[in-house]
Design an enzyme around this catalytic site. Structure first.
Site, short mmCIF file in Angstrom:
data_model
loop_
_atom_site.label_atom_id
_atom_site.label_comp_id
_atom_site.label_asym_id
_atom_site.label_seq_id
_atom_site.Cartn_x
_atom_site.Cartn_y
_atom_site.Cartn_z
N ASP A 41 11.84 4.17 -8.23
CA ASP A 41 10.69 3.28 -8.71
C ASP A 41 10.02 3.91 -9.56
O ASP A 41 9.98 5.19 -9.58
CB ASP A 41 10.44 2.17 -7.79
CG ASP A 41 10.26 2.39 -6.23
OD1 ASP A 41 11.04 1.99 -5.72
OD2 ASP A 41 9.19 3.22 -5.69
N LYS A 63 9.11 -1.09 -10.25
CA LYS A 63 8.63 -2.45 -9.64
C LYS A 63 7.20 -2.47 -10.23
O LYS A 63 6.63 -1.56 -9.94
CB LYS A 63 8.52 -2.70 -8.12
CG LYS A 63 9.14 -3.74 -7.44
CD LYS A 63 9.06 -3.61 -6.13
CE LYS A 63 10.34 -3.15 -5.36
NZ LYS A 63 10.57 -2.18 -4.28
N GLY A 94 8.03 5.93 -3.93
CA GLY A 94 6.64 6.70 -3.90
C GLY A 94 6.01 6.59 -2.58
O GLY A 94 6.46 5.73 -1.83
N MET A 176 -2.64 -1.53 -3.41
CA MET A 176 -2.32 -2.68 -4.33
C MET A 176 -3.72 -3.66 -4.42
O MET A 176 -3.38 -4.66 -4.72
CB MET A 176 -1.23 -3.38 -3.81
CG MET A 176 0.28 -2.57 -3.88
SD MET A 176 1.42 -3.37 -2.91
CE MET A 176 1.54 -3.01 -1.73
N1 SAH Z 1 5.22 3.61 -0.34
C1 SAH Z 1 4.08 3.81 -1.08
C2 SAH Z 1 3.08 2.60 -1.32
C3 SAH Z 1 3.96 1.65 -2.28
S1 SAH Z 1 2.88 0.08 -2.81
C4 SAH Z 1 3.24 4.91 -0.11
O1 SAH Z 1 3.39 4.89 1.11
O2 SAH Z 1 2.26 5.34 -0.90
C5 SAH Z 1 2.24 1.01 -4.40
C6 SAH Z 1 0.72 1.11 -4.07
O3 SAH Z 1 0.44 2.49 -3.38
C7 SAH Z 1 -0.11 1.21 -5.31
O4 SAH Z 1 -0.43 0.14 -5.93
C8 SAH Z 1 -1.23 2.04 -4.94
O5 SAH Z 1 -2.21 1.19 -4.14
C9 SAH Z 1 -0.82 3.02 -3.85
N2 SAH Z 1 -0.58 4.19 -4.47
C10 SAH Z 1 0.69 5.02 -4.70
N3 SAH Z 1 0.47 6.26 -5.41
C11 SAH Z 1 -0.77 6.18 -5.55
C12 SAH Z 1 -1.66 7.28 -6.22
N4 SAH Z 1 -1.12 8.43 -6.57
N5 SAH Z 1 -2.83 7.03 -6.26
C13 SAH Z 1 -3.46 5.84 -5.73
N6 SAH Z 1 -2.77 4.97 -5.31
C14 SAH Z 1 -1.26 5.25 -5.38
#
Ligand code: SAH
Length: 254
Positions: A41, A63, A94, A176
Site C-alpha cells: 500500500d 489506499k 505500513g 488518520m
Molecule cells: N498499520 C499502520 C497504520 C495504518 S493507518 C501502522 O501500524 O502504523 C495509516 C495512518 O497511520 C496514517 O493516516 C497516519 O495517521 C499513520 N501513519 C503511518 N505512517 C506515518 C508516519 N510516517 N508519520 C505519521 N503518521 C503515520
C-alpha cells in the site's frame, strides 16, 4: 540466528514500519528479498520496495482517503489467488499489519480459504513517530497508559469513547486524524481535558520529511493549518508532549 525462508503458496503479512527503511525487522527484510510477488500500500516507502528482487512482481493495492485502489474484498481474493498459484506472496503494509491496517480482515479470508500465512509485526506509526519526535509514549511522571485510536471522520464525526480518552496521566495516539483534528480537540476539551493540555502532530515521522507542530488542544488545529501539514500525520495528546523540549533529536523544535 533463526533463518526463515519464504514458502511457495504462503502469504506473508508484513509490517514495513513507519517510513525509515532501517526500521524494518530482519525477518521482514529477508522475506521481502525472497518474494516473487509483493502487494503493497501507499504508505510503504520506495526504499523498502526496492529491497525486493528486480524480477518480483509489484502490485499496488493503495489506499488513500476516499480512494481505494482495490476494494478490500477483491484484495483479499487476490492474495488467495496468488497463493494458490504457488507464488511466494508478500503483503506489505505500513507500520504494523494488525494496527489499523486491515491485516486482521485479510488474515481472516486467508484462514477461511486454508491459505498458509504468517504475520510479521512492524513498528507501528505511534511507536516510530513518537521516538523520532522526542515524545515518550509513557513516562512515570506523565502517563501510565497509552491508547491508540483512529480519528477517521465518518459523516463528520468520530465514534470514540471520549470519556475514556479525556483522562489525565494518559497518552492518546490518534491515527488518520488530520482532517478531524479540530473536532477531536473540541471533543477532548468538552469531556474535561484543559484547553491548554499539550498536543502535537507529526507529519511523515521517521522520514527526512518529518515535521512536528506542538501546541495545546486549543491551539493545535490553527497551528497545523498554518504549517500546511499533509497526511500521513500522527497526533499525540498528553503531558508527555512537553518532554519534546528536552528530547527532540531528529529535527528542530518550532
Ligand atoms: N498499520 C499502520 C497504520 C495504518 S493507518 C501502522 O501500524 O502504523 C495509516 C495512518 O497511520 C496514517 O493516516 C497516519 O495517521 C499513520 N501513519 C503511518 N505512517 C506515518 C508516519 N510516517 N508519520 C505519521 N503518521 C503515520
Amino acid at each position: 540466528m533463526m533463518q526463515h525462508d519464504a514458502k511457495a503458496g504462503s502469504v506473508y503479512l508484513i509490517g514495513a514500519g513507519p517510513g525509515d527503511p532501517d526500521l524494518l525487522t530482519l525477518k521482514a527484510a529477508r522475506l521481502i528479498q525472497q518474494a516473487d510477488v509483493i502487494v503493497y500500500d501507499n504508505l510503504v516507502s520506495t526504499a523498502v520496495l526496492n529491497m525486493a528482487q528486480a524480477s518480483a512482481e509489484r502490485i499496488y493495492a493503495g489506499k488513500r482517503r476516499g480512494n481505494h485502489a482495490l476494494p478490500q474484498e477483491e484484495l483479499s481474493q487476490l492474495l488467495v489467488r496468488l497463493a494458490k498459484d504457488m507464488r511466494k506472496v508478500v503483503r506489505l503494509k505500513g507500520g504494523d499489519p494488525y494496527i489499523f491496517g486491515r491485516g486482521g480482515e485479510e488474515a481472516e479470508v486467508l484462514a477461511a480459504h486454508h491459505v498458509p500465512f504468517e504475520v510479521v509485526p512492524g513498528i507501528t506509526a505511534a511507536a516510530g513517530v513518537a521516538a523520532y519526535a522526542g515524545i515518550p509514549l509513557t513516562h512515570r511522571d506523565h502517563a501510565q497508559s497509552c491508547v491508540f485510536v483512529t480519528g477517521h471522520l465518518k459523516d463528520g464525526s468520530m465514534d470514540l469513547d471520549w470519556a475514556g480518552l479525556a483522562r489525565p496521566k494518559q497518552t492518546v495516539a490518534i491515527y488518520m486524524g488530520l482532517t478531524g483534528l479540530p473536532y477531536l480537540c473540541e471533543k477532548l476539551i468538552e469531556h474535561g481535558l484543559p484547553a491548554d493540555w499539550p498536543a502535537a502532530i507529526v507529519q511523515q515521522g521517521t522520514t527526512p520529511q518529518q515535521r512536528t507542530v506542538v501546541g495545546t488542544l486549543a491551539t493545535l488545529p490553527r497551528l497545523t493549518e498554518e504549517a500546511g501539514l499533509r497526511a500521513p500525520t500522527l497526533i499525540l495528546v498528553g503531558q508527555v508532549v512537553t518532554l519534546r523540549q528536552k528530547l527532540a533529536w531528529k529535527e528542530e523544535c518550532y
